[in-house]
Scaffold this active site. Sequence first.
Site, mmCIF file in Angstrom:
data_model
loop_
_atom_site.group_PDB
_atom_site.id
_atom_site.type_symbol
_atom_site.label_atom_id
_atom_site.label_comp_id
_atom_site.label_asym_id
_atom_site.label_seq_id
_atom_site.Cartn_x
_atom_site.Cartn_y
_atom_site.Cartn_z
ATOM 1 N NE ARG A 57 37.947 34.502 38.117
ATOM 2 C CZ ARG A 57 37.177 33.722 38.876
ATOM 3 N NH1 ARG A 57 35.901 33.597 38.621
ATOM 4 N NH2 ARG A 57 37.697 33.044 39.874
ATOM 5 C CG HIS A 61 42.137 38.189 32.792
ATOM 6 N ND1 HIS A 61 42.806 39.136 33.533
ATOM 7 C CD2 HIS A 61 41.087 37.791 33.554
ATOM 8 C CE1 HIS A 61 42.194 39.301 34.698
ATOM 9 N NE2 HIS A 61 41.149 38.496 34.733
ATOM 10 C CG ASN A 89 46.621 39.686 33.739
ATOM 11 O OD1 ASN A 89 45.427 39.844 33.969
ATOM 12 N ND2 ASN A 89 47.132 39.781 32.524
ATOM 13 C CG HIS A 188 33.644 37.405 39.862
ATOM 14 N ND1 HIS A 188 33.783 38.767 40.062
ATOM 15 C CD2 HIS A 188 34.725 37.035 39.117
ATOM 16 C CE1 HIS A 188 34.901 39.189 39.476
ATOM 17 N NE2 HIS A 188 35.481 38.153 38.899
#
Length: 336
Positions: A57, A61, A89, A188
């Site tokens: 991930r 980000h 975060n 996910h």
Amino acid sequence: MFLFLIFIINILLLTSSSSDLRPGFYSNTCPNAEIIVRDVMKRALIREPRSVASIMRFQFHDCFVNGCDASMLLDDTPSMLGEKLALSNINSLRSFEVIDEVKEALEKACPGVVSCADIIIMASRDAVALTGGPNWEVRLGRLDSLTASQDNSSNIMPSPRSNATTLINLFQKYNLSVKDLVALSGSHSIGKGRCFSIMFRLYNQSGSGKPDPAIDPGFRNELNKLCPLDVDQNVTGNLDSTPVIFDNQYFKDLVAGRGFLNSDQTLFTFPQTREFVSFYSRDQTEFFKAFVEGMLKMGDLQSDRPGEVRRNCRVVNPRPAHFLSEHKMQNNDKSM
């Protein structure tokens, strides 16, 4: 000597664009780069399976905040608040030490060659491939940013409370389609989420004082046991029912009302995204294909800011004091 330093600095402070990216970028300068990255990721998976899910991930980000430039890896400094403690975060992004391990191995093999931004791209791909998902050829050649912005990260990145409309609008800003949104949400398929991210779903959805009606009742009972009102909200639960295998179970769970995060379940309750969720729940091959396409498109997001190849992913390379002050003044001028 002064002119020589300026020359070196000018060579380092290049800009890159998506058109500069290509497969095999390091084939001459660091031919074993991708092998080295994957070897470290294999070791990380053995030590702690959750770590590779976290690394996967990183690409999202990083790339959504001023392009794929490893800005999210920079530690805070006295003059800069980095992105690690941004709202989306803090207490969420983890396993930075795996990137440190990759960078250390690459610096031993090819000093000053492989950027941290490219490490994120390679490691994200490897996290998927090593857990049963697709493998693909990545485009490389990114540079690392000279700064980071906590405010930009906090303002851009979505929260676990986001609904499908918010997510669609965000992805559209980056020329990513509804199909890309749903496929990339399949990240996910592996990993865990915190109770903090779902307390409102369980006890006060939309300020109603009631749970989210989209949650399957049996699953809600499981979540209530995992995350009671007095829970340490850093307790974690599985993001889908096969949390160490990258597959399409995530979408099957959404169809069954067993999505962990609100931002996941909303993809099935919203008409515009529902059809893709249903499709991917039935066809894992098509999910894998769409996921790769989305990762490649997201990896092409670039800024026009100067960059470098950091020797340490947590800090920019040392520079003469006069250059740092001039660079700061230039950034201030751009923000006015």
